[in-house]
Design a protein around this motif. Structure first.
Motif, PDB file in Angstrom:
ATOM      1  N   LEU A  55       8.998  41.785  30.311  1.00 23.76           N
ATOM      2  CA  LEU A  55       9.997  42.469  31.141  1.00 23.76           C
ATOM      3  C   LEU A  55      10.132  43.923  30.701  1.00 23.76           C
ATOM      4  N   MET A  56      10.138  44.097  29.380  1.00 19.88           N
ATOM      5  CA  MET A  56      10.230  45.451  28.824  1.00 19.88           C
ATOM      6  C   MET A  56       9.067  46.315  29.288  1.00 19.88           C
ATOM      7  N   GLN A  57       7.863  45.758  29.197  1.00 20.74           N
ATOM      8  CA  GLN A  57       6.671  46.509  29.609  1.00 20.74           C
ATOM      9  C   GLN A  57       6.766  46.891  31.071  1.00 20.74           C
ATOM     10  N   PHE A  58       7.260  45.958  31.884  1.00 18.47           N
ATOM     11  CA  PHE A  58       7.398  46.206  33.312  1.00 18.47           C
ATOM     12  C   PHE A  58       8.410  47.326  33.551  1.00 18.47           C
ATOM     13  N   ASP A  59       9.517  47.260  32.832  1.00 15.98           N
ATOM     14  CA  ASP A  59      10.573  48.255  32.972  1.00 15.98           C
ATOM     15  C   ASP A  59      10.095  49.621  32.492  1.00 15.98           C
ATOM     16  N   ILE A  60       9.364  49.596  31.367  1.00 13.35           N
ATOM     17  CA  ILE A  60       8.837  50.853  30.825  1.00 13.35           C
ATOM     18  C   ILE A  60       7.852  51.470  31.824  1.00 13.35           C
ATOM     19  N   ALA A  61       7.069  50.609  32.478  1.00 13.23           N
ATOM     20  CA  ALA A  61       6.124  51.119  33.487  1.00 13.23           C
ATOM     21  C   ALA A  61       6.888  51.828  34.606  1.00 13.23           C
ATOM     22  N   GLY A  62       8.051  51.262  34.984  1.00 13.77           N
ATOM     23  CA  GLY A  62       8.886  51.890  36.013  1.00 13.77           C
ATOM     24  C   GLY A  62       9.357  53.262  35.562  1.00 13.77           C
ATOM     25  N   THR A  63       9.790  53.329  34.313  1.00 15.77           N
ATOM     26  CA  THR A  63      10.256  54.611  33.778  1.00 15.77           C
ATOM     27  C   THR A  63       9.099  55.608  33.724  1.00 15.77           C
ATOM     28  N   MET A  64       7.917  55.096  33.399  1.00 18.25           N
ATOM     29  CA  MET A  64       6.746  55.974  33.327  1.00 18.25           C
ATOM     30  C   MET A  64       6.443  56.588  34.697  1.00 18.25           C
ATOM     31  N   VAL A  65       6.645  55.805  35.745  1.00 21.31           N
ATOM     32  CA  VAL A  65       6.423  56.325  37.105  1.00 21.31           C
ATOM     33  C   VAL A  65       7.410  57.462  37.378  1.00 21.31           C
ATOM     34  N   LEU A  66       8.667  57.242  36.957  1.00 23.20           N
ATOM     35  CA  LEU A  66       9.699  58.266  37.133  1.00 23.20           C
ATOM     36  C   LEU A  66       9.320  59.533  36.359  1.00 23.20           C
ATOM     37  N   LEU A  67       8.878  59.329  35.123  1.00 21.83           N
ATOM     38  CA  LEU A  67       8.495  60.475  34.290  1.00 21.83           C
ATOM     39  C   LEU A  67       7.266  61.169  34.881  1.00 21.83           C
ATOM     40  N   ALA A  68       6.359  60.364  35.434  1.00 28.41           N
ATOM     41  CA  ALA A  68       5.148  60.946  36.028  1.00 28.41           C
ATOM     42  C   ALA A  68       5.538  61.860  37.187  1.00 28.41           C
ATOM     43  N   ILE A  69       6.513  61.413  37.999  1.00 30.16           N
ATOM     44  CA  ILE A  69       6.964  62.246  39.130  1.00 30.16           C
ATOM     45  C   ILE A  69       7.548  63.552  38.586  1.00 30.16           C
ATOM     46  N   LEU A  70       8.356  63.425  37.534  1.00 29.41           N
ATOM     47  CA  LEU A  70       8.966  64.599  36.904  1.00 29.41           C
ATOM     48  C   LEU A  70       7.875  65.567  36.438  1.00 29.41           C
ATOM     49  N   TYR A  71       6.865  65.009  35.794  1.00 30.48           N
ATOM     50  CA  TYR A  71       5.803  65.858  35.268  1.00 30.48           C
ATOM     51  C   TYR A  71       4.923  66.440  36.379  1.00 30.48           C
ATOM     52  N   ILE A  72       4.781  65.710  37.479  1.00 29.85           N
ATOM     53  CA  ILE A  72       3.986  66.255  38.591  1.00 29.85           C
ATOM     54  C   ILE A  72       4.683  67.502  39.143  1.00 29.85           C
ATOM     55  N   VAL A  73       6.021  67.411  39.261  1.00 32.73           N
ATOM     56  CA  VAL A  73       6.794  68.561  39.745  1.00 32.73           C
ATOM     57  C   VAL A  73       6.569  69.749  38.808  1.00 32.73           C
ATOM     58  N   ILE A  74       6.653  69.470  37.506  1.00 29.12           N
ATOM     59  CA  ILE A  74       6.466  70.534  36.522  1.00 29.12           C
ATOM     60  C   ILE A  74       5.041  71.070  36.576  1.00 29.12           C
ATOM     61  N   ALA A  75       4.088  70.168  36.763  1.00 31.23           N
ATOM     62  CA  ALA A  75       2.684  70.587  36.805  1.00 31.23           C
ATOM     63  C   ALA A  75       2.464  71.555  37.967  1.00 31.23           C
ATOM     64  N   PHE A  76       3.105  71.264  39.107  1.00 33.46           N
ATOM     65  CA  PHE A  76       2.950  72.153  40.247  1.00 33.46           C
ATOM     66  C   PHE A  76       3.579  73.524  39.962  1.00 33.46           C
ATOM     67  N   GLY A  77       4.721  73.518  39.262  1.00 31.54           N
ATOM     68  CA  GLY A  77       5.361  74.779  38.880  1.00 31.54           C
ATOM     69  C   GLY A  77       4.442  75.600  38.000  1.00 31.54           C
ATOM     70  N   LEU A  78       3.855  74.925  37.046  1.00 30.98           N
ATOM     71  CA  LEU A  78       2.950  75.577  36.097  1.00 30.98           C
ATOM     72  C   LEU A  78       1.700  76.085  36.829  1.00 30.98           C
ATOM     73  N   PHE A  79       1.232  75.256  37.760  1.00 30.54           N
ATOM     74  CA  PHE A  79       0.045  75.620  38.526  1.00 30.54           C
ATOM     75  C   PHE A  79       0.338  76.855  39.387  1.00 30.54           C
ATOM     76  N   GLY A  80       1.551  76.880  39.970  1.00 31.11           N
ATOM     77  CA  GLY A  80       1.956  78.031  40.778  1.00 31.11           C
ATOM     78  C   GLY A  80       1.934  79.303  39.961  1.00 31.11           C
ATOM     79  N   THR A  81       2.452  79.217  38.739  1.00 33.43           N
ATOM     80  CA  THR A  81       2.468  80.390  37.853  1.00 33.43           C
ATOM     81  C   THR A  81       1.042  80.853  37.580  1.00 33.43           C
ATOM     82  N   MET A  82       0.172  79.903  37.301  1.00 35.27           N
ATOM     83  CA  MET A  82      -1.225  80.234  36.992  1.00 35.27           C
ATOM     84  C   MET A  82      -1.905  80.892  38.195  1.00 35.27           C
ATOM     85  N   LEU A  83      -1.596  80.329  39.382  1.00 33.40           N
ATOM     86  CA  LEU A  83      -2.203  80.828  40.607  1.00 33.40           C
ATOM     87  C   LEU A  83      -1.772  82.277  40.876  1.00 33.40           C
TER      88      LEU A  83
END
Lengths: 408, 231
Positions: A261-289
């Protein structure tokens, strides 16, 4: 190399505001990610710790059939064979705790429930957990007691208080009916809601008498000197023990469902964190561009002067790495005091949220985990993101047409 | 006098346009050591393309560019980077200096890429900045210098590494008269003193009037090649 680092560093501060905004976005992402991850890890670590201390221990020796068919007929005797193994591995075993656990039907004057009767050696149990200190009414049982201690949740369900009497009915060893009237000596508040709603403590000799299982145990809990060596110790006991009659279980096997159950829940949190990081990645990419577009002519000039594409690419790459890692480390630095504070002072939940947590079997508090893995993992994630994004300017520099870039 | 650059049947056609553009047509020229040459012509006549090709920034479609007995038209890009670094100085119209480096660092830049010793590099950079009248601006960044001063730093940088020749693409285009004359005086003096070959693309009459050789390009071909006696 000095020139390259100097140019990369100074380039970062050419547009101070943009660099600071990008770093801040990374900082807040890392701060949030650490907070989420630490909270989740902290909750689960606490839950596992509680389960280990109050219920399973790190290792259990059981009759080979007890795990699959938990009945008193599958209880065991701690004989010379087991004692010999424990003595042999004495330097790696901190202590052992004998238990006799089995389901009972418990009834007050009007209400009947099923419960887990735990026959315990109170002195040994005290080394494992602080259950005797968590008494909210009355007092805890001693080894020669004939009374019982009831967990608070169960007492509330049964509407009983100290001094009341409960009827316990179960099946004893070799088909004997186990039944008895027991006075409640104390009420105990356990950490784990599931246990708090279903546990009754009884002194081990009385429990053995109740189940007609003299000298028998359902499990012998083994606590290793170093919990991190649990698997190795369990393996060593397994090698020595007669596996035709006994079975060795680690807490990971006993808490398999919870860990899944923990692993499943952690996977859910990882998806949330991944979304957070994707947003940040786009910000960083914009700066680079933007940085690339602004500096194409400059890059062409530098290459015309004799700077190699690889040198220019390294400058751009270093800029991407510095900007993101500075943000990440700042995020970690800001997060540390928060995490440490909430590790020592977990947020106590109340109201509906607390009820919901309890309903899911969680303790209604939010402890944070100060495990270095929480911080290092976030730094690694940001590093990987920045390496991936840093590859874009490298790619662009290697594709840059000097003549066209100078004309633009 | 020694021949520094020799072009033979140089042509450049851009085919990535709707209609192929013949930027250079069969240009055959020689440049001798110490020459002060202006490449002139109307916009689109091929001046910048010619400088790009002889500077190894662009490849000719046909023909050869021989510098120091080496045909750079056949060189790989990596070889060209090194060749430019060792043999050619550049002065551009704009975006000339590295904004994050000081005047001293900008002048030292090429020598630094050439991995010259720090002592030698600093001595030469100071000497060059003194020659262009900017010895008091060593630690100043380009943004704090005027346009004329920036071009003087660019000239100092182009000459500091003692290249075989310097290519200047409309270096005075963005300068006021006083700054332009000042820059030209400096370049003419350095051309004499350091015996460095200078080739300008320009349509600035102030530059043309100082050049000892004026090559006129029209539609990518050499229309006139005139020599003048000037100090």
């Amino acid at each position: 190399m000095n020139l390259i680092i100097k140019m990369a560093w100074r380039n970062l501060w050419r547009n101070r505001r943009r660099s600071l905004i990008t770093m801040s976005s990374v900082l807040f992402a890392v701060l949030l990610a650490i907070f989420f991850y630490s909270m989740e890890k902290g909750s689960y670590e606490r839950m596992i710790d509680n389960m280990v201390r109050y219920s399973t221990g790190y290792i259990q020796i059981q009759d080979v059939l007890f795990e699959d068919e938990p009945s008193m007929d599958h209880s065991m005797l701690v004989d010379e064979h087991i004692n010999g193994i424990l003595e042999e591995l004495d330097d790696r075993i901190d202590f052992s705790v004998p238990r006799i656990n089995h389901f009972v039907l418990v009834a007050s004057d009007r209400i009947t429930r099923s419960a887990m009767l735990m026959g315990i050696d109170s002195a040994a149990e005290a080394r494992l957990n602080d259950v005797s200190d968590r008494i909210t009414a009355g007092s805890f049982i001693e080894d020669n007691d004939k009374d019982i201690v009831v967990a608070q949740g169960l007492a509330e369900v049964l509407k009983v208080v100290t001094g009341d009497t409960l009827v316990l009915i179960s099946q004893g060893y070799q088909g004997v009916s186990a039944a008895g009237l027991y006075r409640i000596k104390g009420i105990v508040d356990l950490h784990i809601p599931e246990m708090n709603n279903s546990t009754i403590y009884m002194a081990l000799p009385e429990a053995q008498w109740f189940y007609n299982a003299q000298d028998r145990l359902t499990s012998l809990v083994i606590m290793p000197e170093n919990p991190q060596h649990t698997r190795q110790l369990a393996g060593d006991i397994s090698e020595r023990i007669d596996t035709e009659w006994y079975r060795i279980l680690t807490y990971e096997e006993m808490l398999e469902d919870l860990l899944a159950l923990m692993q499943f829940d952690i996977a859910g949190t990882m998806v949330l964190l991944a979304i957070l990081y994707i947003v940040i990645a786009f910000g960083l990419f914009g700066t680079m561009l933007t940085m690339l577009l602004e500096r194409k002519k400059e890059f062409a000039m530098l290459m015309a002067l004799g700077m190699k594409r690889a040198q220019l690419a390294i400058i751009c790459f270093i800029e991407a790495i510095i900007i993101s890692l500075t943000g990440a480390f700042a995020g970690i630095l800001v997060a540390i005091p928060f995490v440490v504070y909430f590790y020592h002072h977990p947020v106590q939940l109340s109201g509906d949220f607390a009820d919901a947590m309890t309903g899911y079997g969680f303790e209604p508090i939010l402890p944070l985990s100060p495990d270095p893995v929480v911080f290092v993992s976030q730094a690694m994630v940001v590093l990987i993101i920045s390496i991936i994004i840093g590859m874009y300017p490298v790619y662009s520099v290697f594709r840059l047409d000097m003549v066209k870039a100078r004309q633009k | 006098m020694k021949t520094v650059i020799k072009t033979n049947g140089l042509s450049k056609t851009y085919t990535n346009t709707a209609v192929p553009v013949h930027a250079l047509k069969n240009v055959t020229l020689e440049f001798k050591e110490g020459e002060f040459t202006a490449i002139v012509g109307p916009s689109g006549s091929g001046k910048t393309t010619f400088l790009n090709v002889i500077g190894g920034l662009d490849k000719p479609t046909e023909g050869h560019v021989v510098i120091d007995n080496v045909d750079i038209a056949t060189m790989k890009e990596s070889q060209l980077f090194d060749f430019r670094l060792r043999h050619i100085g550049f002065v551009f119209q704009a975006y000339n200096l590295i904004p994050v480096l000081t005047a001293m660092e900008n002048v030292s830049f090429i020598m630094l890429l050439q991995k010259q010793s720090k002592r030698e590099m600093e001595k030469r950079a100071k000497e060059m900045l003194e020659q262009v009248g900017l010895s008091d601006k060593l630690d100043i960044r380009p943004s704090q210098l005027s346009g004329g001063q920036q071009q003087r730093v660019a000239v100092a940088r182009a000459l500091a590494s003692k290249p075989n020749f310097v290519l200047a693409d409309e270096p005075t285009a963005n300068l006021d008269t006083e700054s332009a004359f000042n820059l030209l005086d400096i370049m003419a003096r350095l051309n004499r003193e350091e015996n460095i070959t200078l080739i300008f693309s320009t349509h600035d009459q102030r530059v043309i009037d100082r050049a000892r050789r004026v090559i006129t390009l029209v539609d990518g071909a050499v229309d006139k090649d005139e020599h003048f006696e000037r100090n």
